[in-house]
Scaffold this active site. Structure first.
Site, short mmCIF file in Angstrom:
data_model
loop_
_atom_site.label_atom_id
_atom_site.label_comp_id
_atom_site.label_asym_id
_atom_site.label_seq_id
_atom_site.Cartn_x
_atom_site.Cartn_y
_atom_site.Cartn_z
CG ASP A 9 -1.03 1.35 1.84
OD1 ASP A 9 -2.20 1.60 0.56
OD2 ASP A 9 -1.80 1.78 2.94
CG ASP A 11 -1.32 8.84 0.30
OD1 ASP A 11 -0.34 9.24 0.44
OD2 ASP A 11 -2.43 7.95 0.14
N GLY A 51 -10.36 6.65 -0.52
CA GLY A 51 -10.71 7.04 -1.67
C GLY A 51 -10.51 8.60 -1.12
CE LYS A 53 -12.62 10.68 -8.21
NZ LYS A 53 -11.36 10.18 -8.01
CB THR A 117 -7.42 3.34 -2.34
OG1 THR A 117 -7.50 2.64 -1.72
CG2 THR A 117 -8.77 4.65 -2.62
CB THR A 118 -3.66 7.59 -2.93
OG1 THR A 118 -3.33 8.48 -4.02
CG2 THR A 118 -2.12 6.87 -3.83
N PRO A 121 -0.83 9.89 -9.29
CG PRO A 121 -1.99 12.17 -11.11
CD PRO A 121 -2.33 10.17 -10.65
#
Length: 234
Positions: A9, A11, A51, A53, A117-118, A121
């Protein structure tokens, strides 16, 4: 079954990024004229939604705002741009032992991969900031949340990483910092090592192969193979 890959993973696992994400969100909200400011407690709760959003959408529901009251994708793109700029300013460091584990794994002939999940970029920005190199020069396989139908805790992003690695889950170990990540890895059939981060220390890590403060507590590559799961027969 031999150990062939380590899947990380990003973050909270590779680096403690969540405070930088929170700052980027709040600075973006202010720039866009929104009177939102996520405290640490707010953000800890919102992290249960995977996520960026979806976190914004969750916050809007909390405020009883219509789903179309704000252009969520545009707001999130602005936040991502700000996060990348903040990361480029320096100050972000890898968690203890991560650089050494990745280097040792590569020297041992293992493939290192990312399942996150990120967005891509953000992965690239972290790798430039912390490794001084592009992500794909370090991780031959990268699977991101915007490439799959469902984000963690669904298994989709890990299944995509395994597909690109061309290996079975019994030949890889996942590294996570959160219960959502652990559940995602487990649902994909992967054994998972958890290193809780600043925001996830109170999560439920039932089902993890082991939970350690950081990867320096693992005892090296030779200690990882015994953690592999038994192959499934179904």
């Amino acid at each position: 079954m031999p150990l062939e890959a380590l899947i990380f993973d990003v973050d909270g696992t590779l680096a403690e990024t969540e405070e930088l994400h929170r700052r980027a969100f709040n600075e973006t909200f202010a720039k866009e004229g929104l009177d939102w400011n996520w405290s640490r407690n707010d953000y800890r709760r919102l992290l249960q939604t995977t996520g960026g959003k979806k976190r914004i959408a969750h916050h809007m529901r909390d405020l009883s705002l219509a789903s179309d009251a704000i252009d969520i994708p545009a707001l999130h793109r602005a936040k991502t741009d700000r996060y990348v700029r903040l990361m480029g300013d320096g100050g972000l460091q890898l968690r203890p032992g991560i650089a050494g584990l990745i280097a040792t794994a590569c020297s041992a002939g293992l493939t290192v991969a990312i399942a996150t999940t990120t967005s891509r970029p953000n992965v690239d920005a972290l790798c430039y900031a912390c490794f001084g190199a592009p992500a794909d020069s370090l991780f031959p396989v990268i699977a991101c949340g915007d490439e799959v139908a469902a984000k963690k805790p669904a298994p989709d992003v890990y299944e995509l990483a395994l597909k690109r690695l061309h290996i079975a889950p019994e030949n890889a170990l996942a590294f996570e910092d959160s219960s959502n990540g652990l559940r995602s890895a487990d649902a994909a059939g992967l054994a998972c090592i958890v290193t809780p981060s600043v925001y996830t220390g109170d999560d439920d890590f039932t089902g993890a192969e082991c939970v350690v403060p950081d990867v320096t507590h693992l005892g090296g590559i030779e200690a990882l193979a015994p953690l592999l799961p038994t192959p499934r027969t179904d």
